[in-house]
Scaffold this active site. Structure first.
Site, PDB file in Angstrom:
ATOM      1  N   THR A  88      66.245  32.154  44.024  1.00 18.52           N
ATOM      2  CA  THR A  88      66.325  32.669  42.651  1.00 18.52           C
ATOM      3  C   THR A  88      65.081  33.465  42.265  1.00 18.52           C
ATOM      4  O   THR A  88      63.967  33.152  42.700  1.00 18.52           O
ATOM      5  CB  THR A  88      66.501  31.482  41.677  1.00 18.52           C
ATOM      6  OG1 THR A  88      67.699  30.805  42.039  1.00 18.52           O
ATOM      7  CG2 THR A  88      66.577  31.917  40.235  1.00 18.52           C
ATOM      8  N   PRO A 124      63.292  36.013  38.784  1.00 18.83           N
ATOM      9  CA  PRO A 124      63.396  36.185  37.323  1.00 18.83           C
ATOM     10  C   PRO A 124      64.643  36.979  36.918  1.00 18.83           C
ATOM     11  O   PRO A 124      65.270  36.660  35.909  1.00 18.83           O
ATOM     12  CB  PRO A 124      62.108  36.948  36.974  1.00 18.83           C
ATOM     13  CG  PRO A 124      61.124  36.542  38.032  1.00 18.83           C
ATOM     14  CD  PRO A 124      61.932  36.335  39.283  1.00 18.83           C
ATOM     15  N   GLU A 153      72.112  25.354  41.538  1.00 21.75           N
ATOM     16  CA  GLU A 153      72.954  25.539  42.742  1.00 21.75           C
ATOM     17  C   GLU A 153      74.307  26.179  42.383  1.00 21.75           C
ATOM     18  O   GLU A 153      75.331  25.898  42.976  1.00 21.75           O
ATOM     19  CB  GLU A 153      73.099  24.229  43.518  1.00 21.75           C
ATOM     20  CG  GLU A 153      71.727  23.727  43.958  1.00 21.75           C
ATOM     21  CD  GLU A 153      71.664  22.981  45.254  1.00 21.75           C
ATOM     22  OE1 GLU A 153      72.647  23.008  46.002  1.00 21.75           O
ATOM     23  OE2 GLU A 153      70.615  22.384  45.524  1.00 21.75           O
ATOM     24  N   THR A 201      76.048  28.002  38.621  1.00 23.93           N
ATOM     25  CA  THR A 201      76.563  27.519  37.334  1.00 23.93           C
ATOM     26  C   THR A 201      78.047  27.147  37.460  1.00 23.93           C
ATOM     27  O   THR A 201      78.718  27.527  38.432  1.00 23.93           O
ATOM     28  CB  THR A 201      76.455  28.631  36.274  1.00 23.93           C
ATOM     29  OG1 THR A 201      77.242  29.746  36.733  1.00 23.93           O
ATOM     30  CG2 THR A 201      75.016  29.086  36.055  1.00 23.93           C
ATOM     31  N   GLU A 232      80.308  28.516  35.903  1.00 23.38           N
ATOM     32  CA  GLU A 232      81.048  29.787  35.922  1.00 23.38           C
ATOM     33  C   GLU A 232      81.106  30.342  37.349  1.00 23.38           C
ATOM     34  O   GLU A 232      82.136  30.850  37.799  1.00 23.38           O
ATOM     35  CB  GLU A 232      80.378  30.782  34.961  1.00 23.38           C
ATOM     36  CG  GLU A 232      80.454  30.393  33.475  1.00 23.38           C
ATOM     37  CD  GLU A 232      79.652  29.142  33.100  1.00 23.38           C
ATOM     38  OE1 GLU A 232      78.559  28.942  33.660  1.00 23.38           O
ATOM     39  OE2 GLU A 232      80.120  28.368  32.252  1.00 23.38           O
TER      40      GLU A 232
END
Ligand code: CAA
Length: 384
Positions: free
Chosen positions: A126, A128, A363, A365, A367
């Site tokens: 991940t 920003p 890990e 969302t 969605e």
């Protein structure tokens, strides 16, 4: 799927349950307050074989199956969700990725100390501006002789401060989208790797979450995991296993909140009787138990598919989606059953409620899990 656990799976579950209640639970509330990283407990977990559970003994792992692993992880989460997330990342995205994609040298140098629990691992995907869409990441790795030079910032990295080894993804070829992303094994003490400030979080407060900043960080070329361009695939397949682990964390916290609520309801008296006698609460308890059981079956089913060598991507997402949303409902109801006391730090209900909140986020969302599941069903890929 009807599921019967083997004697070995039951034995592992019982062993970890006893350890978790005796060693991890007593200090969990205090750790949540002080944010102290559970280094000593993780060391003990390493000695018990809990930090590389699915890795063969030749690489210092416990050689257990995924079903045993998720049962064990769930027992750790029952006592302390902060400790469980460290165990989860270490076992799945770190150890399994190195075991699956690493060279013999990687397994010797990196996997062995990780699987033994002597080292800790972190997974840096991940950024920003690249969370749900890791293909949009901007960290770059440029080959310079025998080294790749990494530049970029990774965000929300679990165990980033305390890890010894970090799997980092970076772009090696901008033009190739997901096929231009590579994964690297980076030692924490590599010059040019800077650890940012600790995030101040709602829950999982004893697990560290930091930025990792790479400034001309020179990583030996032989530390590439897989081939150039394999990084996205390695991350995605690591996350498949990782997502069953988030289901396990969710179920552990849900069971803890459920047990606390049932105990409270059986003791608390109002209107001349224990509140467990009121039908409104009895139905809450029945619904909570049913939801936990459903999540448990989804988790075990996905884990068993993985153990059988079947493709389990969609089932892992289903288990993660259902279990993580379930635990948010369960912890909210458990807090409600505690009434005003649930809102205080005298009882653990509020900690369960806060810890559960991130499970529908990290890990992938909820969605994103729905994207994975619907892509699998409709077979037409790419984002809707
Ligand atoms: N296993 C192996 N390969 C996979 C895969 C999987 N599960 N899923 C996709 N791939 C491969 C595909 O086969 C495809 O490869 P080919 O082109 O060779 O066929 C390639 O990856 C691209 O696939 P998609 O087109 O489906 O990719 P996409 O760009 O549309 O993205 C996504 C798919 C599901 C949205 C994905 O980006 C995703 O999962 N996003 C969420 C990221 C995430 O979970 N981040 C969590 C951060 S880590 C964390 O939280 C850890 C922690 O600290 C606790």
């Amino acid at each position: 799927m009807f599921f019967k656990l083997t004697d070995e799976q039951l034995m592992i579950q019982t062993m970890v349950k006893e350890f978790s209640r005796e060693v991890i639970a007593p200090t969990a509330m205090e750790r949540d307050r002080t944010k102290e990283f559970p280094a000593e407990n993780l060391r003990k977990m390493g000695e018990l074989g809990l930090m590389g559970m699915m890795i063969p003994p030749e690489y210092n792992g416990a050689g257990a199956d995924t079903v045993s692993y998720v049962l064990a992880l769930s027992e750790i989460a029952y006592s302390c969700a902060s400790t469980a997330v460290v165990m989860s990342v270490q076992n799945s995205i770190i150890c399994e990725s190195i075991y699956q994609f690493g060279t013999d040298d990687h397994k010797e140098r990196f996997l062995k100390p990780l699987a033994a629990g002597k080292h800790l691992g972190a997974f840096a995907l991940t950024e920003p501006n690249a969370g749900s869409d890791p293909v949009g990441q901007s960290t770059k790795a440029v080959l310079d002789g025998d080294f790749y030079i990494l530049n970029g910032t990774k965000r929300f990295i679990t165990t980033g401060k305390n890890a010894d080894t970090i799997i980092v993804t970076a772009k090696t070829d901008e033009a190739k989208r997901h096929k231009g992303i590579s994964a690297f094994l980076v030692k924490k003490d590599t010059p040019g790797l800077i650890v940012g400030n600790l995030e101040e979080k709602l829950g999982l407060r004893a697990s560290d979450t930091v930025d990792l900043i790479f400034e001309d960080c020179r990583v030996p070329a032989e530390n590439i995991l897989g081939n150039e361009g394999d990084g996205f695939m390695i991350a995605m397949s690591g996350l498949d296993g990782g997502r069953i682990g988030i289901a396990a964390q969710s179920i552990g916290v849900a069971r803890a909140a459920f047990d606390a609520a049932v105990n409270y309801a059986k003791k608390r008296e109002q209107f001349g009787r224990t509140i467990s006698k009121f039908q409104g609460l009895r139905w809450m308890i029945a619904d909570m138990a049913t939801e936990i059981e459903a999540a448990q079956q989804l988790m075990l089913s996905a884990a068993a598919m993985k153990d059988r060598g079947e493709k389990y991507t969609a089932q892992a997402s289903m288990a993660k989606l259902f279990a993580s949303e379930m635990v948010n409902r369960i912890t909210a109801t458990a807090l409600q059953i505690h009434g005003g006391y649930g809102f205080t730090k005298e009882y653990p209900a509020e900690r369960f409620y806060r810890d559960a909140r991130v499970f529908t986020i990290y890990e992938g969302t909820s969605e994103i899990q729905r994207v994975v599941i619907s892509n699998h069903i409709l077979q037409d890929k790419r984002l809707p």
